[in-house]
Design a protein around this motif. Structure first.
Motif, mmCIF file in Angstrom:
data_model
loop_
_atom_site.group_PDB
_atom_site.id
_atom_site.type_symbol
_atom_site.label_atom_id
_atom_site.label_comp_id
_atom_site.label_asym_id
_atom_site.label_seq_id
_atom_site.Cartn_x
_atom_site.Cartn_y
_atom_site.Cartn_z
ATOM 1 N N ILE A 253 0.846 -1.201 0.000
ATOM 2 C CA ILE A 253 0.000 0.000 0.000
ATOM 3 C C ILE A 253 0.883 1.253 0.000
ATOM 4 O O ILE A 253 1.938 1.265 0.653
ATOM 5 N N CYS A 254 0.415 2.269 -0.729
ATOM 6 C CA CYS A 254 1.179 3.526 -0.756
ATOM 7 C C CYS A 254 0.215 4.704 -0.725
ATOM 8 O O CYS A 254 -0.999 4.521 -0.822
ATOM 9 N N LYS A 255 0.765 5.896 -0.602
ATOM 10 C CA LYS A 255 -0.070 7.097 -0.741
ATOM 11 C C LYS A 255 -0.465 7.177 -2.217
ATOM 12 O O LYS A 255 0.369 6.919 -3.096
ATOM 13 N N LYS A 256 -1.718 7.485 -2.452
ATOM 14 C CA LYS A 256 -2.283 7.419 -3.809
ATOM 15 C C LYS A 256 -1.357 8.016 -4.875
ATOM 16 O O LYS A 256 -0.878 9.132 -4.724
ATOM 17 N N GLY A 257 -1.078 7.211 -5.894
ATOM 18 C CA GLY A 257 -0.297 7.692 -7.036
ATOM 19 C C GLY A 257 1.215 7.541 -6.891
ATOM 20 O O GLY A 257 1.950 7.824 -7.827
ATOM 21 N N SER A 258 1.713 7.083 -5.737
ATOM 22 C CA SER A 258 3.182 7.021 -5.565
ATOM 23 C C SER A 258 3.834 5.853 -6.292
ATOM 24 O O SER A 258 5.036 5.871 -6.536
ATOM 25 N N TYR A 259 3.070 4.802 -6.552
ATOM 26 C CA TYR A 259 3.632 3.638 -7.253
ATOM 27 C C TYR A 259 2.676 3.200 -8.353
ATOM 28 O O TYR A 259 1.449 3.320 -8.188
ATOM 29 N N PRO A 260 3.202 2.655 -9.465
ATOM 30 C CA PRO A 260 2.298 2.110 -10.497
ATOM 31 C C PRO A 260 1.555 0.874 -9.951
ATOM 32 O O PRO A 260 2.112 0.138 -9.137
ATOM 33 N N ILE A 261 0.334 0.677 -10.395
ATOM 34 C CA ILE A 261 -0.462 -0.442 -9.887
ATOM 35 C C ILE A 261 -0.146 -1.710 -10.690
ATOM 36 O O ILE A 261 -0.298 -1.716 -11.923
ATOM 37 N N ASN A 262 0.268 -2.732 -10.003
ATOM 38 C CA ASN A 262 0.583 -4.007 -10.664
ATOM 39 C C ASN A 262 -0.699 -4.711 -11.105
ATOM 40 O O ASN A 262 -1.724 -4.614 -10.427
ATOM 41 N N ASN A 263 -0.594 -5.472 -12.208
ATOM 42 C CA ASN A 263 -1.765 -6.220 -12.716
ATOM 43 C C ASN A 263 -2.317 -7.223 -11.728
ATOM 44 O O ASN A 263 -3.474 -7.623 -11.816
ATOM 45 N N ARG A 264 -1.445 -7.647 -10.793
ATOM 46 C CA ARG A 264 -1.917 -8.644 -9.807
ATOM 47 C C ARG A 264 -3.125 -8.135 -9.022
ATOM 48 O O ARG A 264 -3.933 -8.923 -8.552
ATOM 49 N N VAL A 265 -3.226 -6.806 -8.887
ATOM 50 C CA VAL A 265 -4.350 -6.259 -8.104
ATOM 51 C C VAL A 265 -5.675 -6.531 -8.828
ATOM 52 O O VAL A 265 -6.620 -7.071 -8.243
ATOM 53 N N SER A 266 -5.722 -6.211 -10.132
ATOM 54 C CA SER A 266 -6.986 -6.434 -10.862
ATOM 55 C C SER A 266 -7.272 -7.928 -11.003
ATOM 56 O O SER A 266 -8.424 -8.355 -10.970
ATOM 57 N N GLU A 267 -6.205 -8.730 -11.134
ATOM 58 C CA GLU A 267 -6.415 -10.188 -11.227
ATOM 59 C C GLU A 267 -7.038 -10.723 -9.933
ATOM 60 O O GLU A 267 -7.947 -11.550 -9.960
ATOM 61 N N ALA A 268 -6.536 -10.230 -8.792
ATOM 62 C CA ALA A 268 -7.084 -10.694 -7.496
ATOM 63 C C ALA A 268 -8.541 -10.255 -7.360
ATOM 64 O O ALA A 268 -9.398 -11.026 -6.906
ATOM 65 N N LEU A 269 -8.830 -9.017 -7.814
ATOM 66 C CA LEU A 269 -10.212 -8.518 -7.728
ATOM 67 C C LEU A 269 -11.154 -9.385 -8.563
ATOM 68 O O LEU A 269 -12.259 -9.729 -8.124
ATOM 69 N N GLU A 270 -10.683 -9.760 -9.743
ATOM 70 C CA GLU A 270 -11.516 -10.582 -10.620
ATOM 71 C C GLU A 270 -11.758 -11.954 -9.988
ATOM 72 O O GLU A 270 -12.880 -12.458 -9.963
ATOM 73 N N ASN A 271 -10.693 -12.522 -9.453
ATOM 74 C CA ASN A 271 -10.807 -13.837 -8.808
ATOM 75 C C ASN A 271 -11.761 -13.791 -7.617
ATOM 76 O O ASN A 271 -12.610 -14.671 -7.452
ATOM 77 N N GLU A 272 -11.654 -12.735 -6.822
ATOM 78 C CA GLU A 272 -12.547 -12.604 -5.652
ATOM 79 C C GLU A 272 -13.997 -12.542 -6.110
ATOM 80 O O GLU A 272 -14.877 -13.180 -5.525
ATOM 81 N N SER A 273 -14.213 -11.790 -7.162
ATOM 82 C CA SER A 273 -15.584 -11.617 -7.630
ATOM 83 C C SER A 273 -16.136 -12.954 -8.169
ATOM 84 O O SER A 273 -17.271 -13.330 -7.869
ATOM 85 N N ILE A 274 -15.311 -13.692 -8.921
ATOM 86 C CA ILE A 274 -15.738 -15.011 -9.445
ATOM 87 C C ILE A 274 -16.068 -15.960 -8.282
ATOM 88 O O ILE A 274 -17.042 -16.706 -8.318
ATOM 89 N N LYS A 275 -15.240 -15.889 -7.237
ATOM 90 C CA LYS A 275 -15.412 -16.826 -6.110
ATOM 91 C C LYS A 275 -16.555 -16.433 -5.166
ATOM 92 O O LYS A 275 -16.857 -17.144 -4.219
ATOM 93 N N GLY A 276 -17.139 -15.276 -5.366
ATOM 94 C CA GLY A 276 -18.258 -14.853 -4.505
ATOM 95 C C GLY A 276 -17.805 -14.374 -3.132
ATOM 96 O O GLY A 276 -18.526 -14.489 -2.144
#
Ligand code: DWN
Ligand code: ZN
Length: 402
Positions: A253-276
């Motif tokens: 976690i960082c202060k907003k905008g300090s680091y580029p967002i890795n694709n792993r974040v959106s992948e985890a979000l998608e997986n969470e949503s699929i898993k309910g």
């Protein structure tokens, strides 16, 4: 009906584990006849902000004080895990002179890996007895609960932190807004707040209901955590799944905008949503599987007992307290529980009052089965007990012999 600790939304309970004692409140012999504190142990999800949480919480001072039972340095698996992670932090995020702060530094298992001649290193640990062990390792530790006040004190004495770290701790902090304010105050603009906790996706997948107890207020997943952090100008820029504690998620976690967002974040979000993961209905199904798991464990153990087999518990973990109390397993089935922690030996487990003894007992006694109450260290323990002839039973997802 209960309201969300964070947003006051309605919380729907998805699993109920009965009236339970404090999971780490091991008893002395003279306290056995006294009234034991019990509370409603259940987990629910907020219908608004989707954060999964305990339905009834216990004041923190009752849990983390001068008698805290758990010392982190009890497993080789965790020693290695923290060494590897400190190496990553040192090589990727830190340079000489930087400040590293650990929230909930316990006995110093992680912080001891940072060279205090090279970095400024501070632990924050409210449990006095475990903090004392880390001080003996030469570490500087503040015995307080981490909040904005403590953060400002560190800031004044040491400056901004490049890394604020926590393992199996943030899920213990009920006043999460206090934590977030502290992090925002203390963290350098390019600093990172990184923490790991058991991941709700894994808890559900493994049927690991024993991760639900008084100390674990939150059952995190990426989305509800992001929603919460956003309010404080913080964002998750990376996530890395960990095998520890039966499946954990490490959040960078960082202060907003300090680091580029890795694709792993959106992948985890998608997986969470699929898993309910945020669906009350899916989580309710998990609650049903937990009930099945209980029936199967009780059946397995009573069958073995009726065949004349002797059974003991391996590891007096907090998780074990949950399992034994939820399943109603007492000393008629489990004769004793072995544990390597000297301060747990000679005490009795909460609720079921099974005696806790040193594993040395196994040199003279030879029960037939060990109920592995520390399944999270199964590999380490199987290796350690190789050649001992011990047969292990593990209760999750459903009772089976290992
Ligand atoms: O989040 C938490 C985790 C990380 O630690 C805390 N809330 C409290 C505690 O939970 P736990 O008690 O369920 O943790 P463990 O690490 O699964 O418990 C291990 C217990 O097992 C310790 O008392 C030591 C014992 N043990 C043993 O007797 N023989 C451990 C190993 C590895 C062994 O070989
Ligand atoms: Zn909420």
């Amino acid at each position: 009906m209960k309201n969300c600790i964070l947003c006051d939304g309605e919380v729907g309970e998805f699993v109920y584990l009965g009236q339970q004692p404090i999971a780490n409140a091991f008893l002395k012999k003279e306290d056995l006849g006294k009234n034991e504190f019990m509370f409603h142990l259940g987990a629910g999800i907020c219908k608004e902000c989707k954060m999964s949480q305990l339905v009834e919480t216990i004041p923190k001072e009752r849990l983390f004080n001068e008698n805290y039972a758990y010392f982190s340095s009890v497993s080789q698996t965790m020693e290695k895990h923290f060494k590897k992670f400190s190496d990553e932090l040192i090589s990727t995020y830190l340079k000489a002179g930087d400040l590293v702060v650990e929230v909930g530094s316990n006995d110093g298992i992680m912080l001891k890996n940072f060279d205090t001649n090279k970095f400024k290193v501070v632990g924050v640990e409210p449990a006095l007895n475990v903090a004392e062990v880390s001080r003996k390792k030469g570490l500087e530790v503040i015995s307080e609960f981490f909040d904005e006040k403590v953060a400002n004190r560190i800031l004044q004495e040491k400056g901004k932190a490049k890394v604020i770290y926590a393992a199996n701790v943030i899920n213990h902090i009920e006043p999460l807004p206090e934590l977030a304010k502290g992090v925002v105050a203390l963290l350098d603009g390019k600093g990172i707040f990184v923490f790991e906790d058991p991941y709700l996706v894994d808890i559900v997948e493994n049927n690991a209901y024993d991760q639900i107890y008084d100390e674990h207020v939150w059952f995190f997943s990426v989305k509800p955590l992001s929603i919460f952090l956003e309010k404080y100008g913080l964002e998750i820029f990376d996530v890395k799944h960990q095998p520890t504690q039966g499946g954990s998620m490490r959040y960078y976690i960082c202060k907003k905008g300090s680091y580029p967002i890795n694709n792993r974040v959106s992948e985890a979000l998608e997986n969470e949503s699929i898993k309910g993961t945020y669906s009350f209905e899916s989580l309710k199904k998990f609650g049903k599987e937990v009930e099945k798991s209980k029936v199967m464990l009780v059946k397995k153990l009573t069958e073995l007992k009726s065949e004349g087999k002797r059974i003991f518990g391996y590891g007096a973990s907090a998780k074990g307290t949950v399992v034994l109390n939820y399943c109603g397993i007492g000393s008629d089935i489990i004769e004793y529980i072995t544990d390597t922690t000297p301060t747990k030996q000679g005490l009795y487990n909460p609720g079921k009052h099974i005696p806790i003894v040193s594993p040395k007992i196994l040199k003279e006694d030879a029960p037939d089965y060990a109920l592995l109450l520390v399944w999270n260290y199964a590999e380490e323990i199987k290796e350690k007990e190789k050649g001992s002839g011990l047969k292990f039973i593990v209760h999750i997802p459903y009772a089976k012999e290992l």
